[in-house]
Design a protein around this motif. Structure first.
Motif, PDB file in Angstrom:
ATOM      1  N   THR A 117      -8.506 -16.047  10.039  1.00  0.00           N
ATOM      2  CA  THR A 117      -7.489 -14.993  10.151  1.00  0.00           C
ATOM      3  C   THR A 117      -8.030 -13.828  10.958  1.00  0.00           C
ATOM      4  OG1 THR A 117      -6.502 -15.604   8.035  1.00  0.00           O
ATOM      5  CG2 THR A 117      -6.020 -13.397   8.845  1.00  0.00           C
ATOM      6  N   ALA A 118      -9.249 -13.406  10.663  1.00  0.00           N
ATOM      7  CA  ALA A 118      -9.856 -12.297  11.394  1.00  0.00           C
ATOM      8  C   ALA A 118     -10.136 -12.675  12.845  1.00  0.00           C
ATOM      9  CB  ALA A 118     -11.139 -11.868  10.699  1.00  0.00           C
ATOM     10  N   LEU A 119     -10.576 -13.909  13.074  1.00  0.00           N
ATOM     11  CA  LEU A 119     -10.859 -14.350  14.438  1.00  0.00           C
ATOM     12  C   LEU A 119      -9.605 -14.299  15.294  1.00  0.00           C
ATOM     13  CD1 LEU A 119     -12.619 -15.637  16.623  1.00  0.00           C
ATOM     14  CD2 LEU A 119     -12.150 -17.876  15.570  1.00  0.00           C
ATOM     15  N   ARG A 120      -8.532 -14.868  14.798  1.00  0.00           N
ATOM     16  CA  ARG A 120      -7.277 -14.855  15.560  1.00  0.00           C
ATOM     17  C   ARG A 120      -6.815 -13.429  15.843  1.00  0.00           C
ATOM     18  NH1 ARG A 120      -4.394 -19.471  16.083  1.00  0.00           N
ATOM     19  NH2 ARG A 120      -5.212 -21.342  15.060  1.00  0.00           N
ATOM     20  N   HIS A 121      -6.898 -12.584  14.832  1.00  0.00           N
ATOM     21  CA  HIS A 121      -6.465 -11.197  14.993  1.00  0.00           C
ATOM     22  C   HIS A 121      -7.306 -10.490  16.048  1.00  0.00           C
ATOM     23  CE1 HIS A 121      -4.596  -7.462  13.803  1.00  0.00           C
ATOM     24  NE2 HIS A 121      -5.771  -6.898  13.573  1.00  0.00           N
ATOM     25  N   MET A 122      -8.607 -10.683  16.012  1.00  0.00           N
ATOM     26  CA  MET A 122      -9.483 -10.028  16.970  1.00  0.00           C
ATOM     27  C   MET A 122      -9.216 -10.504  18.393  1.00  0.00           C
ATOM     28  SD  MET A 122     -13.569 -10.347  17.427  1.00  0.00           S
ATOM     29  CE  MET A 122     -13.291 -11.994  18.083  1.00  0.00           C
ATOM     30  N   ALA A 195     -12.073  -3.005  14.900  1.00  0.00           N
ATOM     31  CA  ALA A 195     -12.476  -4.293  14.332  1.00  0.00           C
ATOM     32  C   ALA A 195     -13.382  -4.133  13.115  1.00  0.00           C
ATOM     33  CB  ALA A 195     -13.166  -5.151  15.386  1.00  0.00           C
ATOM     34  N   ARG A 196     -14.228  -3.112  13.094  1.00  0.00           N
ATOM     35  CA  ARG A 196     -15.143  -2.956  11.957  1.00  0.00           C
ATOM     36  C   ARG A 196     -14.402  -2.558  10.686  1.00  0.00           C
ATOM     37  NH1 ARG A 196     -18.312   2.158  11.508  1.00  0.00           N
ATOM     38  NH2 ARG A 196     -20.133   0.798  11.464  1.00  0.00           N
ATOM     39  N   HIS A 197     -13.101  -2.216  10.816  1.00  0.00           N
ATOM     40  CA  HIS A 197     -12.304  -1.846   9.647  1.00  0.00           C
ATOM     41  C   HIS A 197     -11.274  -2.913   9.260  1.00  0.00           C
ATOM     42  CE1 HIS A 197     -14.174   2.031   9.599  1.00  0.00           C
ATOM     43  NE2 HIS A 197     -13.710   2.342  10.779  1.00  0.00           N
ATOM     44  N   TYR A 198     -11.369  -4.100   9.850  1.00  0.00           N
ATOM     45  CA  TYR A 198     -10.468  -5.178   9.440  1.00  0.00           C
ATOM     46  C   TYR A 198     -10.627  -5.497   7.953  1.00  0.00           C
ATOM     47  CZ  TYR A 198      -9.860  -6.746  14.375  1.00  0.00           C
ATOM     48  OH  TYR A 198      -9.568  -6.859  15.702  1.00  0.00           O
ATOM     49  N   PHE A 280      -4.707  -4.390   8.880  1.00  0.00           N
ATOM     50  CA  PHE A 280      -5.034  -5.801   9.075  1.00  0.00           C
ATOM     51  C   PHE A 280      -4.062  -6.686   8.295  1.00  0.00           C
ATOM     52  CE2 PHE A 280      -7.262  -9.662   7.740  1.00  0.00           C
ATOM     53  CZ  PHE A 280      -7.750 -10.145   8.940  1.00  0.00           C
ATOM     54  N   ALA A 281      -3.793  -6.320   7.052  1.00  0.00           N
ATOM     55  CA  ALA A 281      -2.908  -7.125   6.205  1.00  0.00           C
ATOM     56  C   ALA A 281      -1.488  -7.163   6.762  1.00  0.00           C
ATOM     57  CB  ALA A 281      -2.912  -6.572   4.783  1.00  0.00           C
ATOM     58  N   MET A 282      -0.998  -6.043   7.241  1.00  0.00           N
ATOM     59  CA  MET A 282       0.358  -6.030   7.808  1.00  0.00           C
ATOM     60  C   MET A 282       0.419  -6.848   9.100  1.00  0.00           C
ATOM     61  SD  MET A 282       1.938  -2.238   7.080  1.00  0.00           S
ATOM     62  CE  MET A 282       0.595  -1.343   7.859  1.00  0.00           C
ATOM     63  N   ALA A 283      -0.598  -6.746   9.925  1.00  0.00           N
ATOM     64  CA  ALA A 283      -0.610  -7.482  11.187  1.00  0.00           C
ATOM     65  C   ALA A 283      -0.656  -8.985  10.975  1.00  0.00           C
ATOM     66  CB  ALA A 283      -1.802  -7.038  12.034  1.00  0.00           C
ATOM     67  N   ASN A 284      -1.143  -9.413   9.811  1.00  0.00           N
ATOM     68  CA  ASN A 284      -1.310 -10.838   9.550  1.00  0.00           C
ATOM     69  C   ASN A 284      -0.386 -11.376   8.475  1.00  0.00           C
ATOM     70  OD1 ASN A 284      -3.754 -11.846  11.253  1.00  0.00           O
ATOM     71  ND2 ASN A 284      -4.355  -9.824  10.495  1.00  0.00           N
ATOM     72  N   LEU A 287       1.139  -8.192   4.106  1.00  0.00           N
ATOM     73  CA  LEU A 287       1.916  -7.072   3.584  1.00  0.00           C
ATOM     74  C   LEU A 287       3.082  -6.809   4.529  1.00  0.00           C
ATOM     75  CD1 LEU A 287      -0.785  -4.340   2.695  1.00  0.00           C
ATOM     76  CD2 LEU A 287       0.534  -5.714   1.066  1.00  0.00           C
ATOM     77  N   ASP A 288       4.173  -6.273   3.969  1.00  0.00           N
ATOM     78  CA  ASP A 288       5.273  -5.846   4.837  1.00  0.00           C
ATOM     79  C   ASP A 288       5.333  -4.330   4.958  1.00  0.00           C
ATOM     80  OD1 ASP A 288       6.235  -5.125   2.348  1.00  0.00           O
ATOM     81  OD2 ASP A 288       7.906  -6.553   2.350  1.00  0.00           O
ATOM     82  N   ARG A 289       4.480  -3.634   4.218  1.00  0.00           N
ATOM     83  CA  ARG A 289       4.389  -2.172   4.295  1.00  0.00           C
ATOM     84  C   ARG A 289       3.012  -1.770   3.770  1.00  0.00           C
ATOM     85  NH1 ARG A 289       4.833  -0.324  -0.848  1.00  0.00           N
ATOM     86  NH2 ARG A 289       5.742  -1.777  -2.377  1.00  0.00           N
ATOM     87  N   PRO A 290       2.493  -0.628   4.192  1.00  0.00           N
ATOM     88  CA  PRO A 290       1.186  -0.208   3.690  1.00  0.00           C
ATOM     89  C   PRO A 290       1.252   0.160   2.211  1.00  0.00           C
ATOM     90  CG  PRO A 290       2.156   1.516   5.044  1.00  0.00           C
ATOM     91  CD  PRO A 290       3.036   0.307   5.200  1.00  0.00           C
ATOM     92  N   LEU A 291       0.181  -0.124   1.498  1.00  0.00           N
ATOM     93  CA  LEU A 291       0.085   0.217   0.087  1.00  0.00           C
ATOM     94  C   LEU A 291      -0.740   1.487  -0.094  1.00  0.00           C
ATOM     95  CD1 LEU A 291      -0.651  -3.287  -1.504  1.00  0.00           C
ATOM     96  CD2 LEU A 291       1.562  -2.156  -1.208  1.00  0.00           C
ATOM     97  N   ALA A 292      -0.462   2.205  -1.157  1.00  0.00           N
ATOM     98  CA  ALA A 292      -1.259   3.373  -1.496  1.00  0.00           C
ATOM     99  C   ALA A 292      -2.670   2.940  -1.886  1.00  0.00           C
ATOM    100  CB  ALA A 292      -0.610   4.136  -2.648  1.00  0.00           C
ATOM    101  N   TYR A 293      -3.602   3.836  -1.706  1.00  0.00           N
ATOM    102  CA  TYR A 293      -4.995   3.551  -2.026  1.00  0.00           C
ATOM    103  C   TYR A 293      -5.126   2.974  -3.430  1.00  0.00           C
ATOM    104  CZ  TYR A 293      -9.983   4.494  -2.770  1.00  0.00           C
ATOM    105  OH  TYR A 293     -11.323   4.364  -3.059  1.00  0.00           O
TER     106      TYR A 293
END
Length: 307
Positions: A117-122, A195-198, A280-284, A287-293
Protein backbone atom coordinates in the motif's frame (compact mmCIF):
# COMPACT_ATOMS: atom_id res chain seq x y z
CA UNK A 1 -1.83 -14.63 30.09
CA UNK A 2 -1.76 -12.00 27.36
CA UNK A 3 -0.44 -12.48 23.82
CA UNK A 4 1.58 -10.23 21.53
CA UNK A 5 2.02 -10.50 17.77
CA UNK A 6 3.98 -8.23 15.45
CA UNK A 7 3.57 -7.70 11.72
CA UNK A 8 7.12 -8.77 10.93
CA UNK A 9 9.31 -9.90 13.80
CA UNK A 10 12.68 -9.20 12.18
CA UNK A 11 11.81 -5.53 11.55
CA UNK A 12 13.95 -3.18 13.68
CA UNK A 13 10.88 -0.96 14.15
CA UNK A 14 8.49 -3.63 15.42
CA UNK A 15 11.41 -5.24 17.23
CA UNK A 16 10.79 -2.97 20.22
CA UNK A 17 7.54 -4.85 20.91
CA UNK A 18 9.24 -8.21 20.47
CA UNK A 19 12.08 -7.23 22.79
CA UNK A 20 9.65 -5.91 25.40
CA UNK A 21 8.42 -9.49 25.80
CA UNK A 22 11.67 -11.39 25.29
CA UNK A 23 13.83 -9.15 27.51
CA UNK A 24 11.32 -9.21 30.34
CA UNK A 25 10.08 -5.63 30.32
CA UNK A 26 6.43 -6.68 30.30
CA UNK A 27 7.21 -9.01 33.19
CA UNK A 28 8.77 -6.11 35.11
CA UNK A 29 5.43 -4.31 34.77
CA UNK A 30 3.58 -7.29 36.19
CA UNK A 31 2.25 -8.58 32.85
CA UNK A 32 2.62 -12.18 31.70
CA UNK A 33 2.83 -11.84 27.91
CA UNK A 34 3.48 -14.58 25.36
CA UNK A 35 5.16 -13.62 22.09
CA UNK A 36 3.41 -15.30 19.15
CA UNK A 37 6.20 -15.84 16.61
CA UNK A 38 4.06 -15.74 13.47
CA UNK A 39 4.11 -13.40 10.49
CA UNK A 40 1.48 -11.02 11.84
CA UNK A 41 1.02 -9.19 8.54
CA UNK A 42 -1.07 -12.17 7.44
CA UNK A 43 -3.68 -12.09 10.16
CA UNK A 44 -2.51 -10.03 13.15
CA UNK A 45 -5.34 -7.46 13.01
CA UNK A 46 -7.90 -10.24 12.69
CA UNK A 47 -6.38 -12.06 15.67
CA UNK A 48 -6.70 -8.83 17.65
CA UNK A 49 -10.37 -8.56 16.71
CA UNK A 50 -10.97 -12.18 17.70
CA UNK A 51 -9.32 -11.64 21.07
CA UNK A 52 -6.64 -14.28 20.41
CA UNK A 53 -3.97 -11.60 20.86
CA UNK A 54 -4.11 -8.53 23.08
CA UNK A 55 -1.30 -6.42 21.62
CA UNK A 56 -0.38 -5.95 17.97
CA UNK A 57 2.84 -4.27 16.88
CA UNK A 58 2.78 -3.13 13.28
CA UNK A 59 2.06 -0.31 10.88
CA UNK A 60 -0.06 2.38 12.52
CA UNK A 61 -2.77 1.85 9.89
CA UNK A 62 -2.72 -1.96 9.98
CA UNK A 63 -5.63 -2.51 12.35
CA UNK A 64 -8.04 -0.75 9.98
CA UNK A 65 -8.16 -4.01 8.04
CA UNK A 66 -10.14 -5.56 10.90
CA UNK A 67 -11.38 -2.36 12.56
CA UNK A 68 -12.46 0.02 9.77
CA UNK A 69 -11.57 3.66 10.47
CA UNK A 70 -9.94 2.59 13.77
CA UNK A 71 -13.37 1.93 15.30
CA UNK A 72 -12.72 -0.25 18.33
CA UNK A 73 -8.94 0.17 18.55
CA UNK A 74 -6.37 2.75 19.59
CA UNK A 75 -2.69 3.28 19.07
CA UNK A 76 -1.32 3.24 22.61
CA UNK A 77 2.34 3.99 21.82
CA UNK A 78 4.70 4.50 18.94
CA UNK A 79 7.30 1.76 18.70
CA UNK A 80 9.45 4.01 16.51
CA UNK A 81 9.00 7.30 14.69
CA UNK A 82 8.27 7.85 10.99
CA UNK A 83 7.87 5.60 7.94
CA UNK A 84 10.41 2.80 8.08
CA UNK A 85 10.30 1.10 4.68
CA UNK A 86 13.32 0.86 2.41
CA UNK A 87 13.96 0.14 -1.23
CA UNK A 88 16.98 -1.83 -2.27
CA UNK A 89 18.08 -1.95 -5.89
CA UNK A 90 20.36 -4.30 -7.78
CA UNK A 91 23.90 -3.11 -7.28
CA UNK A 92 24.76 -2.86 -10.98
CA UNK A 93 21.84 -0.54 -11.84
CA UNK A 94 23.32 2.92 -12.22
CA UNK A 95 20.75 5.40 -10.96
CA UNK A 96 21.09 8.09 -8.33
CA UNK A 97 19.88 7.26 -4.83
CA UNK A 98 16.43 8.73 -4.22
CA UNK A 99 15.58 9.20 -7.91
CA UNK A 100 12.16 7.54 -7.98
CA UNK A 101 11.33 8.44 -11.58
CA UNK A 102 14.47 6.59 -12.67
CA UNK A 103 12.72 3.38 -11.58
CA UNK A 104 10.58 3.57 -14.71
CA UNK A 105 10.63 0.25 -16.52
CA UNK A 106 11.91 -1.73 -13.54
CA UNK A 107 10.30 -4.51 -11.47
CA UNK A 108 9.87 -4.01 -7.73
CA UNK A 109 9.08 -6.91 -5.42
CA UNK A 110 7.11 -6.51 -2.22
CA UNK A 111 5.11 -8.75 0.07
CA UNK A 112 1.62 -8.54 1.48
CA UNK A 113 -0.70 -5.58 1.66
CA UNK A 114 0.82 -3.31 4.32
CA UNK A 115 4.11 -2.42 2.59
CA UNK A 116 2.57 -2.67 -0.86
CA UNK A 117 0.00 0.00 0.00
CA UNK A 118 2.78 2.42 0.91
CA UNK A 119 4.82 1.48 -2.16
CA UNK A 120 1.97 2.17 -4.55
CA UNK A 121 1.16 5.44 -2.82
CA UNK A 122 4.76 6.62 -2.94
CA UNK A 123 5.23 5.75 -6.61
CA UNK A 124 2.00 7.53 -7.52
CA UNK A 125 2.98 10.62 -5.52
CA UNK A 126 6.31 10.61 -7.32
CA UNK A 127 4.49 10.83 -10.67
CA UNK A 128 4.79 7.28 -11.97
CA UNK A 129 1.73 5.91 -13.75
CA UNK A 130 1.10 2.42 -12.38
CA UNK A 131 -1.92 1.89 -14.65
CA UNK A 132 0.46 1.99 -17.61
CA UNK A 133 2.94 -0.25 -15.82
CA UNK A 134 5.68 2.39 -15.89
CA UNK A 135 6.84 0.37 -12.90
CA UNK A 136 5.80 -3.25 -12.39
CA UNK A 137 5.14 -4.40 -8.84
CA UNK A 138 5.81 -8.09 -8.18
CA UNK A 139 3.55 -8.91 -5.26
CA UNK A 140 3.36 -11.77 -2.75
CA UNK A 141 6.77 -13.28 -3.39
CA UNK A 142 6.59 -16.87 -2.06
CA UNK A 143 8.70 -17.03 1.08
CA UNK A 144 10.71 -19.90 2.53
CA UNK A 145 10.91 -18.19 5.93
CA UNK A 146 8.29 -17.09 8.42
CA UNK A 147 10.22 -13.85 8.87
CA UNK A 148 10.51 -13.15 5.10
CA UNK A 149 13.92 -11.63 5.76
CA UNK A 150 15.51 -13.13 2.62
CA UNK A 151 12.73 -12.07 0.24
CA UNK A 152 14.83 -9.23 -1.15
CA UNK A 153 17.87 -11.43 -1.69
CA UNK A 154 15.78 -14.06 -3.46
CA UNK A 155 13.98 -11.52 -5.64
CA UNK A 156 17.27 -10.27 -7.06
CA UNK A 157 19.15 -13.58 -7.20
CA UNK A 158 16.30 -15.37 -8.95
CA UNK A 159 15.72 -12.43 -11.32
CA UNK A 160 12.15 -11.98 -10.11
CA UNK A 161 12.70 -8.24 -9.72
CA UNK A 162 15.22 -5.45 -10.14
CA UNK A 163 14.41 -3.79 -6.80
CA UNK A 164 12.68 -4.77 -3.59
CA UNK A 165 10.65 -2.93 -0.96
CA UNK A 166 10.74 -3.99 2.66
CA UNK A 167 12.15 -3.52 6.13
CA UNK A 168 15.69 -2.77 7.19
CA UNK A 169 16.65 -6.40 7.74
CA UNK A 170 15.84 -7.32 4.13
CA UNK A 171 17.98 -4.48 2.87
CA UNK A 172 20.85 -5.24 5.25
CA UNK A 173 20.99 -8.91 4.23
CA UNK A 174 20.93 -8.03 0.53
CA UNK A 175 23.70 -5.48 1.03
CA UNK A 176 25.74 -8.02 2.99
CA UNK A 177 25.27 -10.52 0.14
CA UNK A 178 26.77 -7.91 -2.21
CA UNK A 179 23.83 -7.83 -4.59
CA UNK A 180 21.94 -4.68 -3.58
CA UNK A 181 22.42 -1.06 -2.57
CA UNK A 182 20.15 1.39 -0.80
CA UNK A 183 17.89 3.41 -3.07
CA UNK A 184 15.22 4.80 -0.72
CA UNK A 185 15.02 5.30 3.05
CA UNK A 186 11.75 7.13 3.81
CA UNK A 187 12.54 7.64 7.49
CA UNK A 188 15.64 9.64 6.64
CA UNK A 189 14.10 11.87 4.00
CA UNK A 190 14.08 9.98 0.70
CA UNK A 191 10.91 9.95 -1.38
CA UNK A 192 8.14 12.55 -1.82
CA UNK A 193 8.10 15.41 0.72
CA UNK A 194 5.58 13.85 3.12
CA UNK A 195 6.70 10.22 2.72
CA UNK A 196 8.26 10.01 6.19
CA UNK A 197 4.79 10.74 7.62
CA UNK A 198 2.87 8.02 5.76
CA UNK A 199 3.11 5.71 8.72
CA UNK A 200 4.96 4.73 11.88
CA UNK A 201 5.34 1.55 13.90
CA UNK A 202 2.77 1.40 16.71
CA UNK A 203 1.41 -0.78 19.45
CA UNK A 204 -2.34 -1.27 18.98
CA UNK A 205 -4.91 -2.43 21.54
CA UNK A 206 -8.67 -2.74 21.47
CA UNK A 207 -10.82 -0.09 23.12
CA UNK A 208 -12.55 -2.89 25.02
CA UNK A 209 -9.34 -4.04 26.71
CA UNK A 210 -8.18 -0.48 27.41
CA UNK A 211 -11.50 0.34 29.05
CA UNK A 212 -11.83 -2.96 30.93
CA UNK A 213 -8.21 -3.13 32.11
CA UNK A 214 -6.69 0.36 31.92
CA UNK A 215 -3.89 -0.66 34.27
CA UNK A 216 -2.85 -3.37 31.77
CA UNK A 217 -2.75 -0.85 28.93
CA UNK A 218 -0.71 1.58 31.01
CA UNK A 219 1.69 -1.18 32.05
CA UNK A 220 2.14 -2.18 28.40
CA UNK A 221 3.03 1.39 27.45
CA UNK A 222 5.51 1.60 30.33
CA UNK A 223 7.08 -1.65 29.11
CA UNK A 224 7.50 -0.23 25.61
CA UNK A 225 9.09 2.98 26.91
CA UNK A 226 11.46 0.99 29.14
CA UNK A 227 12.45 -1.24 26.21
CA UNK A 228 13.14 1.74 23.96
CA UNK A 229 15.38 3.28 26.60
CA UNK A 230 17.24 0.03 27.18
CA UNK A 231 17.87 -0.60 23.47
CA UNK A 232 19.01 2.98 22.94
CA UNK A 233 21.45 2.64 25.83
CA UNK A 234 22.73 -0.78 24.72
CA UNK A 235 21.73 -2.03 21.25
CA UNK A 236 23.68 -5.23 21.91
CA UNK A 237 20.76 -6.38 24.07
CA UNK A 238 19.00 -7.13 20.78
CA UNK A 239 21.38 -10.05 20.20
CA UNK A 240 19.76 -11.99 23.07
CA UNK A 241 16.44 -11.83 21.25
CA UNK A 242 17.98 -12.47 17.86
CA UNK A 243 19.74 -15.62 19.03
CA UNK A 244 16.39 -17.05 20.11
CA UNK A 245 14.29 -16.05 17.10
CA UNK A 246 16.57 -15.69 14.07
CA UNK A 247 19.08 -17.70 12.06
CA UNK A 248 22.74 -16.71 12.29
CA UNK A 249 23.03 -13.80 9.87
CA UNK A 250 19.91 -12.10 11.18
CA UNK A 251 20.91 -12.61 14.81
CA UNK A 252 24.25 -10.96 14.08
CA UNK A 253 22.64 -8.11 12.16
CA UNK A 254 19.82 -7.13 14.53
CA UNK A 255 22.00 -5.26 17.09
CA UNK A 256 23.51 -3.22 14.24
CA UNK A 257 20.08 -2.33 12.87
CA UNK A 258 18.72 -1.52 16.31
CA UNK A 259 21.70 0.75 16.96
CA UNK A 260 21.10 2.52 13.67
CA UNK A 261 17.39 3.04 14.31
CA UNK A 262 17.59 3.69 18.06
CA UNK A 263 17.37 7.49 17.67
CA UNK A 264 13.83 6.93 16.36
CA UNK A 265 12.77 4.81 19.36
CA UNK A 266 10.31 7.22 20.97
CA UNK A 267 6.83 6.23 22.17
CA UNK A 268 5.30 9.66 21.56
CA UNK A 269 2.46 9.82 19.03
CA UNK A 270 2.63 13.37 17.71
CA UNK A 271 -0.15 15.39 16.06
CA UNK A 272 2.07 15.59 12.97
CA UNK A 273 2.26 11.80 12.84
CA UNK A 274 -1.52 11.45 13.15
CA UNK A 275 -2.06 14.13 10.49
CA UNK A 276 0.22 12.22 8.10
CA UNK A 277 -1.56 8.99 8.94
CA UNK A 278 -4.93 10.60 8.21
CA UNK A 279 -3.74 11.81 4.81
CA UNK A 280 -2.28 8.43 3.93
CA UNK A 281 -5.43 6.60 5.05
CA UNK A 282 -7.73 8.85 3.04
CA UNK A 283 -5.56 8.59 -0.07
CA UNK A 284 -5.72 4.80 0.13
CA UNK A 285 -9.41 4.33 0.87
CA UNK A 286 -8.99 3.53 4.56
CA UNK A 287 -10.89 6.66 5.61
CA UNK A 288 -13.41 8.92 3.91
CA UNK A 289 -12.65 11.87 6.22
CA UNK A 290 -9.88 12.77 8.66
CA UNK A 291 -10.28 11.59 12.24
CA UNK A 292 -9.54 13.59 15.36
CA UNK A 293 -6.32 12.79 17.17
CA UNK A 294 -8.22 11.14 20.05
CA UNK A 295 -10.02 8.80 17.65
CA UNK A 296 -6.70 7.25 16.64
CA UNK A 297 -4.28 7.71 19.54
CA UNK A 298 -4.79 6.96 23.23
CA UNK A 299 -3.82 10.37 24.59
CA UNK A 300 -4.31 9.26 28.21
CA UNK A 301 -0.88 7.63 28.03
CA UNK A 302 0.92 10.78 26.91
CA UNK A 303 2.52 11.24 30.34
CA UNK A 304 4.06 7.77 30.03
CA UNK A 305 5.33 8.38 26.48
CA UNK A 306 7.26 11.40 27.72
CA UNK A 307 8.46 9.86 30.98
Amino acid sequence: MYRMMVADFDSPSYFVATAAVKLGFFKEQGLDVEFVAEYGAKHGPERLREGYIHFFGGPAFAATRAFPAWKGVKLVAALAQHSYWFMGIRKDIDIRRGDIKALKGLRISTSFAFPCTALRHMLTQAGLDLSREEVRIVESLPSKSESHSLDGVRALRENLADCFWGNGMRLALAEKAGIAKLHLDLRRGDGPPDARHYNFAALTMTDALIEKEPEVAAAAVRAIVATQKALKADPKLAKKVGDELFPGDEAEMIPILVGRDAPFYDATITPIAVDGLNKFAMANGLLDRPLAYEQIAARQFEHIWRS
